[in-house]
Scaffold this active site. Structure first.
Site, PDB file in Angstrom:
ATOM      1  CG  HIS A  31     -66.411  29.487  67.605  1.00 55.67           C
ATOM      2  ND1 HIS A  31     -65.845  30.736  67.462  1.00 55.67           N
ATOM      3  CD2 HIS A  31     -65.411  28.659  67.996  1.00 55.67           C
ATOM      4  CE1 HIS A  31     -64.551  30.663  67.758  1.00 55.67           C
ATOM      5  NE2 HIS A  31     -64.270  29.415  68.084  1.00 55.67           N
ATOM      6  CG  HIS A 261     -65.996  24.084  68.460  1.00 59.57           C
ATOM      7  ND1 HIS A 261     -66.764  23.984  69.593  1.00 59.57           N
ATOM      8  CD2 HIS A 261     -64.967  24.928  68.772  1.00 59.57           C
ATOM      9  CE1 HIS A 261     -66.218  24.743  70.545  1.00 59.57           C
ATOM     10  NE2 HIS A 261     -65.130  25.307  70.074  1.00 59.57           N
ATOM     11  CD  GLU A 408     -54.664  31.209  95.081  1.00 58.03           C
ATOM     12  OE1 GLU A 408     -53.967  30.953  96.077  1.00 58.03           O
ATOM     13  OE2 GLU A 408     -55.077  30.317  94.285  1.00 58.03           O
ATOM     14  CG  HIS A 470     -44.787  30.657  99.430  1.00 54.16           C
ATOM     15  ND1 HIS A 470     -44.614  29.406  98.880  1.00 54.16           N
ATOM     16  CD2 HIS A 470     -45.988  30.616 100.077  1.00 54.16           C
ATOM     17  CE1 HIS A 470     -45.660  28.644  99.178  1.00 54.16           C
ATOM     18  NE2 HIS A 470     -46.504  29.354  99.900  1.00 54.16           N
TER      19      HIS A 470
END
Length: 657
Positions: A31, A261, A408, A470
């Protein structure tokens, strides 16, 4: 082109761009575009501001620089070559097997690389974790011994990843005044211009998250200097420098093109670009005057390190400081802790046993830092929070509880940053089902060999009424698939303490600790328990007065069911084996594994409240596994226990059939 730069600095930046083009071209992959657009900022930072020891890349009090835009690795490798950590031959080996210059930076492979980056956004989060560690240690020790800056370079792709913005909100909330992020805003990504996917006002957004934001021309050296100085001067907020740049700046015909890129520049483009930049038509051109200019501060940097060593030696004569220094520099794996005792027969959820263990750890490990992703009562971290205080770099830098909120994934990556910095024992907690959100950060813990404690509670359908969203089913097995990750699922409170002890002994791998919501009986387990748990699987019960003829294997909350079933089926002569960690057991000698699970015993059953697949490596194709391979349901845990057959009576029936 580069502006407000001396002729030698302009030449140096152009040489760096030449090295970037040649490095990527040599491997025929990489890149170059973003690396070239970031070159001016990175050059000024490394040459004029970054504090480090030229002879010791691991110096405790060095500034940290994280390349979150890991795809720009050719830029970092060029700078490390100028710095002396790499050589031109390393650049020529870019992306080749066994080289010090992998496609994305890897911290344990290359001196001067602070973090393994590549998955976008995580380098930014890890840099913030490093800044948290620095702020705490600066207060815990002193500013002279542990006072430095953390710099991170991010790309358009980084700021598009939600982990970046979730982490940024925390870093502003925590007042990380020594965190300076540079956003190379070249407005191009792999597929095209960023305006197709993103029209965020990043200045307004970051300012709303309590950041100082400075916008500059990212190719103007004087603006770069002033922005870095302003970032260093702001002590109560992190700083975002938005550098407006041009993709592949300096290219002959491909400036601003997305084609630069993710692909090497064509050879004709490289040749024309070198002419434009005033570089000779040769590969890996690195003239002495550029090296001399880049290293002009090295004598001062070495003197600074020597002065630091002398000051530290004097401070270590003070016993109080020496004790703190030992706490900050002695890895947890070299310590022995005292753990809580639990009464036989009592009903204790293993998450509550973890809470008790956390209470013991916080007293014995003064550099233990971490917290919960907004599940403090459920994860049993409330006492920790209330005892050690909530961290804020400006108002309570000695606070050791990190309030992550419902984040999280940022939590996991920030823990990695704490571990990478050193001096901190990091942990983070949430529900097991949300390990999916955190998974890539856990994977990066394992990839980087970081002894992070990833704690998960509510480990099965016994979550109950919250329902299938859950209730983890595949999660334990899924985590067991990650290389170099230790997964520990204890059977009861005592085994929980032993699992914590085993996790803290790990030098170069993270641990996942998996605890129950529901209460479990405290079992009579063989001693020394930590030694048994450290082997991954061990015999909990053998038939009385007879050789075993059947194996019953279990982990976690199912071990007590296995013991009860074996006692009820005494005529079957069952050996019960607790398997808290498949990884540890698989690493044991063939002799030990044979002793625990003799091949002569072919009648085998395993039980775990989750996916059954991985257990067949122990029970064989003719063995049986009682598990759950479907999603759960919303109902009280006791009802689900009956419906799904995780009862002693049903297990007895299953075994006898």
């Amino acid at each position: 082109m580069t502006t407000n730069a001396s002729p030698i600095d302009t030449k140096a930046v152009n040489v760096i761009k030449g090295l970037i083009m040649d490095t990527v071209r040599a491997s025929n992959s990489g890149h170059p575009g973003g690396a070239m657009s970031s070159a001016d900022y990175a050059y000024v930072l490394f040459k004029e501001f970054l504090s480090f020891d030229p002879k010791d890349a691991k110096w405790f009090n060095r500034d940290r620089f994280v390349l979150s835009a890991g795809h720009e690795s050719a830029l970092l490798y060029a700078l490390l070559t100028l710095q002396g950590n790499l050589g031109v031959e390393d650049l020529k080996a870019f992306r080749q097997f066994g080289s010090k210059t992998p496609g994305h930076p890897e911290h344990d492979m290359t001196d001067g690389v602070e973090a393994t980056t590549g998955p976008l956004g995580q380098g930014f989060a890890m840099a913030g974790g490093m800044a948290v560690a620095e702020a705490f240690l600066r207060e815990y020790l002193d500013a002279e011994s542990a006072g430095h800056f953390t710099y991170v370079l991010v790309s358009d792709g980084d700021v598009q990843e939600p982990i970046c913005l979730g982490s940024a909100a925390l870093f502003g909330q925590w007042g990380l005044g020594r965190l300076i992020a540079y956003y190379d805003s070249n407005k191009i990504q792999l597929a095209g211009p960023t305006c197709r996917v993103d029209n965020i006002d990043h200045k307004a957004l970051f300012e709303s998250m309590r950041w100082q934001v400075i916008e500059i021309d990212g190719h103007d050296h004087e603006q770069i200097r002033k922005a870095i100085l302003a970032g260093q001067a702001e002590t109560s907020k992190p700083t975002l420098i938005i550098g407006h740049t041009t993709m592949a700046k300096g290219c002959a015909t491909l400036e601003g093109s997305e084609s630069t890129h993710g692909s090497p520049l064509p050879e004709a483009e490289i040749k024309a670009t070198k002419i434009k930049l005033g570089l000779p038509d040769e590969e890996f051109h690195l003239p002495d005057d550029v090296l001399d200019t880049f290293r002009s501060r090295f004598a001062a940097l070495r003197n600074g390190r020597q002065a630091w060593d002398k000051a530290l030696a004097a401070k270590l004569a003070d016993s109080a400081f020496a004790a703190k220094w030992e706490n900050a520099t002695t890895p947890a794996c070299q310590r022995s802790l005292n753990w809580p005792e639990f009464e036989s027969g009592a009903g204790v959820a293993t998450r509550k046993a973890f809470g008790a263990c956390l209470g013991a750890m916080m007293e014995q490990l003064p550099t233990l830092m971490g917290g919960s992703a907004d599940l403090d009562p459920s994860n049993q971290t409330v006492k920790f929070r209330e005892t050690v205080g909530i961290f804020n770099a400006t108002t309570n830098a000695l606070g050791r509880n990190l309030c992550f909120g419902v984040r999280e994934f940022p939590m996991g990556a920030i823990l990695n940053g704490l571990a990478l910095h050193g001096g901190i024992v990091p942990f983070g907690a949430t529900f097991l089902v949300f390990s999916d959100y955190e998974r890539n950060a856990i994977r990066m813990s394992a990839l980087q060999h970081l002894p992070v404690l990833h704690v998960f509670t509510h480990d099965s359908f016994f979550v109950g009424e919250d329902g299938p969203t859950h209730q983890p089913i595949e999660h334990v097995s899924s985590l067991r698939l990650i290389p170099n990750l230790l997964v520990l699922r204890p059977a009861d409170a005592r085994e929980s303490a032993a699992c914590m002890a085993v996790a803290l002994k790990q030098k170069s791998r993270p641990s996942v600790l998996i605890f129950t919501r529901q209460g479990l009986p405290v079992l009579e387990l063989p001693q020394p328990l930590e030694e048994h748990v450290g082997k991954g699987a061990y015999v909990v019960r053998d038939p009385e007065g007879a050789a075993p003829e059947m194996l019953l294997l279990a982990s976690g909350s199912e071990v007590h069911l296995a013991v009860e079933a074996a006692e009820a089926c005494s005529e079957l002569k069952i050996r019960v084996v607790s398997v808290p960690s498949m990884e540890l057991f698989d690493e044991q000698s063939a002799e030990y594994r044979e002793a625990v699970m003799p091949r002569s015993i072919t009648r085998r059953v395993a039980i775990e409240a989750g996916r059954t697949d991985l257990w067949y490596k122990y029970v064989g194709l003719d063995g049986k596994v009682w598990g759950i391979n479907h999603f759960g349901a919303s109902a009280p845990a006791g009802v689900l226990k009956e419906k799904y057959g995780f009862t002693t009576a049903n297990l007895i029936k299953f075994i006898r059939e």
